[in-house]
Design an enzyme around this catalytic site. Structure first.
Site, PDB file in Angstrom:
ATOM      1  CB  ALA A   1       0.321   6.747  -4.083  1.00 31.44           C
TER       2      ALA A   1
ATOM      3  CG  ASP B   1      -2.858   7.557  -1.407  1.00 32.85           C
ATOM      4  OD1 ASP B   1      -2.660   6.384  -1.749  1.00 32.85           O
ATOM      5  OD2 ASP B   1      -2.704   7.968  -0.246  1.00 32.85           O
TER       6      ASP B   1
ATOM      7  NE  ARG C   1       0.217   1.312   3.523  1.00 33.34           N
ATOM      8  CZ  ARG C   1       1.076   2.263   3.731  1.00 33.34           C
ATOM      9  NH1 ARG C   1       2.389   2.015   3.641  1.00 33.34           N
ATOM     10  NH2 ARG C   1       0.696   3.496   4.021  1.00 33.34           N
TER      11      ARG C   1
END
Length: 354
Positions: free
Chosen positions: A57, A246, A55
């Site tokens: 970005a 993100d 996890r």
């Protein structure tokens, strides 16, 4: 190959040259178990992204690119047919894994362009070309993290207490992190910083991952509940806030882990600088905030902690994974190309295109 002066303490995603596979640490098992998984199967990597074994970005973008390269090497070893078609299908599969993190699409667009440019090559040469591009993406991310750390460390006062949310560390990137790269470089330079980390419900990335990373580095860290952030800021216990992102839209809206917006509001109210650390690959100049899809995840995550039910099984729950922080709440955005100040719409474009 990493050759910098800073110690590489934690890696989230890497390339196994011997196996020609992508490897990652399963962050779902941290901090209690350091499980490493390697694969050349794009479906397995897609599962890892969806279920958040990987996890953050930048890390999502890197693992997707490396997954395409690993699959290309697998197809070349099998001497199969329709290689380009199969690789396009793999890219499509990975594209659909998560809707919000912009680095995923940025990295896969690069891999598809390289695939199309190399489509006339034989399978082994094609695999070599795609591996080269994926490793470029990996190494560029490491370089970007270090530069973000160096630019950002200049903004951190000696002895400062930094509040951070979620995990924007090495476990969210190829190495070093974005927000945590700033903490690392400041610490390596001898600044006696301290960090306050929010737990980050519902998946506890702050409690499980950020704390684990900072303890490994020897950086003093204090864990708080998410709903304590406003009070510790108001109480004067925080000198600056640094978070990751993100996606950052062309207007300067910051899409980051749910809870970021509330922290930004508290920081603004109390005149505490609020910095966002992100590579330019996170900046989406094509989209406005109206175009961004905010991921809504399984409500079971809200109703459980570490797999254990904490409420009534049949109660409704809402699980937005990200929120939106307005540009006027952001002091500056720290990128690998420098620190970007308002007006963001003009200055982000200049920075990305530089």
């Amino acid at each position: 190959m990493y050759t910098h002066k800073y110690p590489l303490t934690v890696k989230a995603v890497w390339w196994d040259e011997t196996k020609r596979e992508v490897c990652w640490i399963n962050t779902l098992k941290l901090p209690f178990e350091e499980e490493v998984i390697c694969s050349s199967d794009p479906a397995r990597v897609a599962k890892a992204i969806v279920e958040m074994e990987v996890r953050g970005a930048p890390a999502i973008g890197v693992i997707a690119a490396l997954a395409v390269a690993a699959y290309a090497n697998k197809l070349a070893a099998e001497n199969g047919s329709n290689v380009v078609e199969k690789l396009n299908e793999a890219i499509d599969l990975l594209w659909r894994t998560r809707p919000t993190a912009y680095n995923l699409f940025w990295a896969l667009e690069r891999m598809r362009r390289r695939l199309m440019a190399s489509a006339g090559l034989g399978p082994r040469s094609l695999a070599g070309s795609l591996t080269e591009e994926a490793l470029n993406i990996l190494n560029e991310d490491i370089e970007a993290n270090i530069k973000i750390g160096e630019y950002g460390a200049d903004l951190v006062p000696e002895g400062a207490t930094i509040l951070t949310h979620c995990n924007a560390g090495a476990l969210a990137t190829s190495a070093f992190g974005t927000a945590e790269a700033i903490m690392r470089v400041a610490w390596y330079r001898g600044k006696k910083i301290k960090v306050i980390a929010t737990e980050t419900r519902p998946l506890l990335q702050g409690a499980r991952l950020t704390v684990w990373e900072l303890v490994k580095e020897g950086i003093p860290v204090t864990l708080i509940t998410d709903n304590m952030a406003g009070y510790v800021i108001r109480k004067g216990l925080v000198d600056l806030v640094i978070v990751g992102a993100d996606r950052i839209t062309r207007e300067g809206y910051v899409v980051n882990k749910i809870g970021t917006y509330m922290i930004a509001l508290a920081a603004k109210r109390n005149n505490v600088p609020f910095y966002v650390a992100a590579p330019t690959s996170t900046i989406d100049l094509k989209s406005s905030i109206r175009d961004v899809v905010i991921e809504e995840r399984n409500p079971v995550e809200v109703k459980t902690v570490m797999g254990r039910l904490i409420t009534l099984e049949n109660v409704k729950a809402l699980n937005y994974a990200f929120d939106v922080t307005d540009p006027d709440l952001v002091t500056a955005i720290i990128t690998e190309k420098g620190v970007v100040y308002p007006p963001f719409e003009e200055n982000l474009r200049k920075t990305v295109e530089r």
